[in-house]
Design a protein around this motif. Structure first.
Motif, short mmCIF file in Angstrom:
data_model
loop_
_atom_site.label_atom_id
_atom_site.label_comp_id
_atom_site.label_asym_id
_atom_site.label_seq_id
_atom_site.Cartn_x
_atom_site.Cartn_y
_atom_site.Cartn_z
N VAL A 229 -36.10 1.01 28.76
CA VAL A 229 -35.62 -0.14 27.99
C VAL A 229 -34.13 0.02 27.74
O VAL A 229 -33.64 1.14 27.53
CB VAL A 229 -36.39 -0.26 26.64
CG1 VAL A 229 -35.99 -1.53 25.90
CG2 VAL A 229 -37.89 -0.24 26.87
N THR A 230 -33.42 -1.11 27.71
CA THR A 230 -31.98 -1.06 27.41
C THR A 230 -31.78 -0.49 26.00
O THR A 230 -32.63 -0.69 25.12
CB THR A 230 -31.36 -2.47 27.44
OG1 THR A 230 -32.18 -3.33 26.65
CG2 THR A 230 -31.28 -3.01 28.85
N ALA A 231 -30.66 0.17 25.79
CA ALA A 231 -30.38 0.75 24.47
C ALA A 231 -30.48 -0.32 23.38
O ALA A 231 -30.95 -0.06 22.28
CB ALA A 231 -28.99 1.38 24.47
N SER A 232 -30.09 -1.56 23.74
CA SER A 232 -30.10 -2.64 22.75
C SER A 232 -31.53 -3.02 22.34
O SER A 232 -31.72 -3.72 21.35
CB SER A 232 -29.41 -3.87 23.32
OG SER A 232 -30.11 -4.33 24.47
N GLY A 233 -32.54 -2.56 23.10
CA GLY A 233 -33.89 -3.02 22.79
C GLY A 233 -34.87 -1.89 22.50
O GLY A 233 -36.02 -2.15 22.12
#
Ligand code: HEC
Length: 326
Positions: A229-233
């Motif tokens: 998962v992207t760091a933002s999520g």
């Protein structure tokens, strides 16, 4: 598809073939009008032959148009008319109207040739009473010559084909609208880096791993999977919440060997929450094993992206963008 040289020729020369029927049908109303004149008797037969030859010649034009459309993939291999999937497919939209106008002309043309044939047959007879009923004998003006109804039908025929021909010209030579659409499609493709490959999904190892170890996933082909998962999520993902806009999750999968994770890569799954809050999916399988290809339209690799209807099954489990209950 490898076509014979003759079929190839018939297809490529469609823009040339159409001029024969079109020219004949353009001359037809002139001959028809002439037949109304007292001295215009022979023009009735001429009108009939112009119509008949024009109509017959148009079958080659129709056939060549269909083969050409299929060769350049504007028309599906077993269809007769293009599918317009989005507003931007200006060419397909024009082609649809082009085909419909050509077919309408063909039907009207058949009627016109029939009307002319009937009048021609009638007028080449002498009545049973021995009187000459031919041509103008005692007829009202609109019943003379080819007759007003046939003239009207002939003009509609010319109208249909003239319109179809105008659209054909636009498709071959371009118009402001088609050229603009082509330029826009080009630009969209350049801006869409993932049009040919799911670049971000392929780069999944640069994302945050959601779990330390692979887990078997029944829902995705019963393979072993890891979610990235992207760091933002990642925090939202771990809390079981929907991913925030701009975040995405990739699921890499690999084979099962006797109940343990193997190394043969399976498909990549991607789920993204777009900037506008909507959810998009992608499914990428670079190398489908032969035994499974029949489930994928006999393709050896597939790349599907939303809004591809083949991803409808994803939505079945992944409603509303949230992670489905495990
Ligand atoms: C049978 C139900 C089902 C189908 C069909 C399904 N999924 Fe899933 N998906 C799940 C479940 C359940 C999870 C949670 C993790 C797990 O169990 O593997 C999940 C997890 C995921 C994840 C990891 C991120 C997350 O939200 O947990 C991605 C990415 C994903 N699915 C993509 C897809 C795509 C793309 C498709 C369609 C090609 C698809 N899924 C079809 C049930 C499904």
């Amino acid at each position: 598809m490898t076509a014979s040289p003759l079929i190839e020729f018939i297809a490529r020369e469609h823009p040339a073939f159409v001029h024969l029927p079109l020219g004949l049908v353009a001359a037809l109303p002139v001959a028809m009008l002439g037949s109304f004149h007292r001295q215009g008797r022979s023009l009735l037969a001429t009108s009939f032959f112009l119509a008949a030859i024009g109509w017959l010649a148009s079958t080659i034009a129709l056939f060549s148009g269909l083969v050409w459309g299929r060769q350049i993939n504007l028309i599906g291999p077993s269809s007769f008319i293009p599918v317009v999937a989005s507003e931007k497919q200006v060419l397909q939209r024009i082609l649809q109207v082009h085909i419909l106008a050509a077919l309408a002309g063909f039907l009207v043309g058949g009627l016109c040739a029939f009307l002319l044939w009937r009048t021609w047959r009638r007028d080449s007879h002498v009545g049973a009473d021995g009187k000459d009923h031919r041509h103008h004998a005692g007829r009202r003006f609109w019943e003379r010559g080819v007759g007003a109804p046939a003239l009207l039908v002939g003009l509609i025929w010319l109208g249909c084909w003239g319109f179809s021909g105008k659209l054909g010209g636009i498709m071959v030579f371009g118009s402001e609208e088609t050229n603009k659409a082509a330029a826009e499609a080009d630009k969209a493709k350049r801006n869409d880096l993932e049009a040919d490959l799911p670049i971000r999904a392929l780069d999944y190892a640069s994302l945050e791993p959601a779990e330390p170890d692979p887990i078997r996933s029944k829902a995705h082909g019963d393979r072993w999977r890891r979610v990235w998962v992207t760091a933002s999520g990642i925090d939202a993902y771990k809390a079981g919440k929907a991913l925030p806009p701009g975040a995405y999750a990739v699921m890499s999968t690999f084979s099962d060997v006797k109940g343990r994770p193997g190394t043969e890569p399976g498909p990549l799954y991607m789920k993204e929450t777009k900037a506008d809050g909507s959810t998009a999916f992608a499914f990428y399988w670079a190398r489908i094993p032969e035994a499974l290809q029949k489930d994928f339209g006999n393709q050896d690799s597939v790349y599907w992206r939303s809004p591809d209807p083949k991803l409808a099954t994803c939505l079945g489990c992944h409603e509303k963008g949230g992670s489905p209950a495990k």
